[in-house]
Design an enzyme around this catalytic site. Structure first.
Site, PDB file in Angstrom:
ATOM      1  N   CYS A  25       0.862  -1.183   0.000  1.00  0.00           N
ATOM      2  CA  CYS A  25       0.000   0.000   0.000  1.00  0.00           C
ATOM      3  C   CYS A  25       0.900   1.234   0.000  1.00  0.00           C
ATOM      4  O   CYS A  25       2.127   1.125   0.149  1.00  0.00           O
ATOM      5  CB  CYS A  25      -0.863  -0.014   1.254  1.00  0.00           C
ATOM      6  N   HIS A  54       5.701  -5.215   8.653  1.00  0.00           N
ATOM      7  CA  HIS A  54       5.767  -6.580   9.184  1.00  0.00           C
ATOM      8  C   HIS A  54       6.067  -7.596   8.082  1.00  0.00           C
ATOM      9  O   HIS A  54       5.190  -8.376   7.691  1.00  0.00           O
ATOM     10  CB  HIS A  54       4.461  -6.921   9.904  1.00  0.00           C
ATOM     11  N   CYS A 110       2.548   5.783   8.837  1.00  0.00           N
ATOM     12  CA  CYS A 110       1.660   6.031   7.694  1.00  0.00           C
ATOM     13  C   CYS A 110       0.766   7.235   7.999  1.00  0.00           C
ATOM     14  O   CYS A 110       0.192   7.332   9.091  1.00  0.00           O
ATOM     15  CB  CYS A 110       0.788   4.810   7.427  1.00  0.00           C
ATOM     16  N   HIS A 138      -0.813  -4.835  19.609  1.00  0.00           N
ATOM     17  CA  HIS A 138      -0.325  -4.512  18.259  1.00  0.00           C
ATOM     18  C   HIS A 138       0.338  -3.137  18.309  1.00  0.00           C
ATOM     19  O   HIS A 138      -0.170  -2.221  18.961  1.00  0.00           O
ATOM     20  CB  HIS A 138      -1.485  -4.524  17.258  1.00  0.00           C
ATOM     21  N   GLU A 140       0.436  -0.633  16.350  1.00  0.00           N
ATOM     22  CA  GLU A 140      -0.416   0.522  15.989  1.00  0.00           C
ATOM     23  C   GLU A 140      -1.312   0.911  17.166  1.00  0.00           C
ATOM     24  O   GLU A 140      -1.537   2.100  17.432  1.00  0.00           O
ATOM     25  CB  GLU A 140      -1.262   0.202  14.753  1.00  0.00           C
ATOM     26  N   THR A 179      -6.338   0.653  11.763  1.00  0.00           N
ATOM     27  CA  THR A 179      -6.573   0.818  10.319  1.00  0.00           C
ATOM     28  C   THR A 179      -6.704  -0.492   9.544  1.00  0.00           C
ATOM     29  O   THR A 179      -7.095  -0.483   8.386  1.00  0.00           O
ATOM     30  CB  THR A 179      -5.404   1.615   9.686  1.00  0.00           C
ATOM     31  N   SER A 237       1.487  -9.748  10.880  1.00  0.00           N
ATOM     32  CA  SER A 237       0.875  -8.701  10.061  1.00  0.00           C
ATOM     33  C   SER A 237      -0.639  -8.745  10.223  1.00  0.00           C
ATOM     34  O   SER A 237      -1.311  -9.670   9.748  1.00  0.00           O
ATOM     35  CB  SER A 237       1.261  -8.906   8.592  1.00  0.00           C
ATOM     36  N   ASN A 239      -3.090  -6.896   8.936  1.00  0.00           N
ATOM     37  CA  ASN A 239      -3.927  -6.836   7.724  1.00  0.00           C
ATOM     38  C   ASN A 239      -3.873  -8.147   6.958  1.00  0.00           C
ATOM     39  O   ASN A 239      -4.869  -8.560   6.354  1.00  0.00           O
ATOM     40  CB  ASN A 239      -3.547  -5.624   6.869  1.00  0.00           C
TER      41      ASN A 239
HETATM   42  O1  10D Z   1       0.285  -5.564  11.259  1.00  0.00           O
HETATM   43  P1  10D Z   1      -0.149  -4.508  10.277  1.00  0.00           P
HETATM   44  O2  10D Z   1      -1.085  -4.986   9.250  1.00  0.00           O
HETATM   45  O3  10D Z   1      -0.641  -3.293  11.006  1.00  0.00           O
HETATM   46  O4  10D Z   1       1.193  -3.971   9.559  1.00  0.00           O
HETATM   47  P2  10D Z   1       1.975  -4.443   8.275  1.00  0.00           P
HETATM   48  O5  10D Z   1       3.366  -3.930   8.444  1.00  0.00           O
HETATM   49  O6  10D Z   1       1.783  -5.868   7.976  1.00  0.00           O
HETATM   50  O7  10D Z   1       1.273  -3.655   7.061  1.00  0.00           O
HETATM   51  C1  10D Z   1       1.285  -2.264   6.963  1.00  0.00           C
HETATM   52  C2  10D Z   1       0.246  -1.665   7.802  1.00  0.00           C
HETATM   53  C3  10D Z   1       0.463  -0.710   8.736  1.00  0.00           C
HETATM   54  C4  10D Z   1       1.740  -0.004   8.883  1.00  0.00           C
HETATM   55  C5  10D Z   1      -0.595  -0.338   9.666  1.00  0.00           C
HETATM   56  F1  10D Z   1      -1.303   0.647   9.140  1.00  0.00           F
HETATM   57 FE1  SF4 Z   2      -0.979   0.788   4.469  1.00  0.00          FE
HETATM   58 FE2  SF4 Z   2      -1.505   0.792   7.069  1.00  0.00          FE
HETATM   59 FE3  SF4 Z   2      -1.320   3.077   5.767  1.00  0.00          FE
HETATM   60 FE4  SF4 Z   2      -3.376   1.446   5.310  1.00  0.00          FE
HETATM   61  S1  SF4 Z   2      -2.930   2.556   7.185  1.00  0.00           S
HETATM   62  S2  SF4 Z   2      -2.191   2.583   3.777  1.00  0.00           S
HETATM   63  S3  SF4 Z   2      -2.384  -0.568   5.539  1.00  0.00           S
HETATM   64  S4  SF4 Z   2       0.339   1.572   6.083  1.00  0.00           S
END
Ligand code: 10D
Ligand code: SF4
Length: 328
Positions: A25, A54, A110, A138, A140, A179, A237, A239
């Site tokens: 993303c 992650h 982010c 977690h 976040e 998120t 992770s 998500n």
């Molecule tokens: O565990 P997660 O889904 O929050 O993080 P991951 O590093 O796998 O993916 C990016 C998502 C972020 C940084 C949370 F918004």
């Molecule tokens: Fe990616 Fe997390 Fe930002 Fe969504 S909130 S755009 S999953 S880093």
């Protein structure tokens, strides 16, 4: 166990449904680029607090270029080298500590996570108790709760938590969310909170980001059409874990979270005729390709795409990294 590649004519056919969007993303691209850019501008070492995203492959690739990963700032010696905070966000105590130690801190949180931090802050200033819907422990969640003094934010993980939650004053109540949650589980909790506390205020729906939403939607569409689903992503992770759950709930008999092709349990993917593949927001496309190649060794693979949305989101790098050369 590895298997010798069979000739195409001997292989059973396999339809692979590739979910789109999948993988990186905009927040993940920005975070990884921040580390790469800091390494290019300032040279190694570049310290990174927590896995920048992650994914072990991403972390190992950055380590090989000179990034040093730590969990806490006290693991970093006194240094003028950059110290980068991961995409998941940090509690306020972290930049405070970095300032005390005169670190050159760069925040790769982010922007969509930062937006949730700001929402929580505004609710707090308006005197509201805040419910954070998310998963305990977690990073976040730790970061969002850590924007405000202890006790200002109550964590609700499940519908049962929402049922037992006892606010101090239900006329002054707000909610924010992690998120990367399941859209369906979160909608259920939000609806319940709204029924129970009609005065509760919050975002339009929740704070689940565009990338989480689109990846879950693509999986929902593909899952009923395939015998099994592979989600490329790491066990820590959030998500990616949610994508695996969404696949199962949407009618896919077998959904597995897989980090690399070597992790595939071939026993579980025996008599397949169709397979869905997606990747969490922190999983690089090269790992998706590696997994398709592993299936192509055993099956005559035909790939089609299941598309749920077009994404054109881009976040600029943290300001100090936008320059083209290091300020000496
Ligand atoms: O565990 P997660 O889904 O929050 O993080 P991951 O590093 O796998 O993916 C990016 C998502 C972020 C940084 C949370 F918004
Ligand atoms: Fe990616 Fe997390 Fe930002 Fe969504 S909130 S755009 S999953 S880093």
């Amino acid at each position: 166990m590895s298997q010798a590649p069979a000739a195409d004519a001997e292989k059973p056919p396999l339809k692979v449904v590739l979910c789109s969007p999948r993988g990186f993303c905009a927040g993940v691209v920005r975070a990884i680029d921040s580390v790469e850019r800091a390494l290019a501008l300032y040279g190694p070492p570049v310290y990174v607090r927590h896995e920048i995203v992650h994914n072990r492959y991403v972390v190992d690739s950055l380590k090989a270029k000179g990034a040093v990963f730590v969990e806490e700032l006290d693991e970093i010696p006194d240094t003028g080298a950059p110290v980068i905070f991961s995409a998941h966000g940090v509690p306020r105590s972290v930049p405070d500590e970095a300032k005390k130690r005169n670190f050159f801190a760069l925040d790769a949180t982010c922007p969509l996570v930062t937006k949730v931090h700001r929402e929580a802050e505004i609710h707090f200033r308006r005197g509201r108790d805040i419910v954070l819907i998310g998963h305990a422990g977690h990073p976040e969640v730790v970061g969002t709760m850590g924007q405000l003094p202890d006790g200002a934010v109550s964590l609700v993980e499940t519908l049962a938590d929402a049922q037992s939650f006892a606010p101090k004053d239900e006329s002054k109540l707000a909610y924010v969310t992690q998120t990367t949650l399941s859209l369906d589980d979160t909608a259920e909790i939000v609806e319940f909170l709204k029924r129970r506390f009609p005065a509760i205020v919050g975002p339009h729906k929740e704070d689940i980001c565009y990338a989480t939403t689109n990846r879950q939607e693509a999986v929902k569409r593909a899952a009923p059409l395939v015998d099994a689903m592979i989600v490329v992503g790491a066990p820590n992770s959030s998500n990616s874990q949610r994508l695996r759950e969404v696949a199962e709930r949407a009618g896919c008999a077998h959904a597995a979270l897989v980090q690399r092709a070597d992790d595939i349990d071939w026993e579980n993917f025996g008599a397949l005729r169709s397979l869905g593949i997606t990747a969490g927001a922190s999983a690089p496309e090269v790992l998706v390709e590696e997994i398709i190649d592993a299936f192509a060794m055993r099956y005559k693979v035909e790939v089609e795409t299941m598309s749920a949305a077009d994404e054109g989101v881009f976040f600029p790098l943290p300001r100090p990294l936008r320059q083209t050369e290091a300020a000496e």
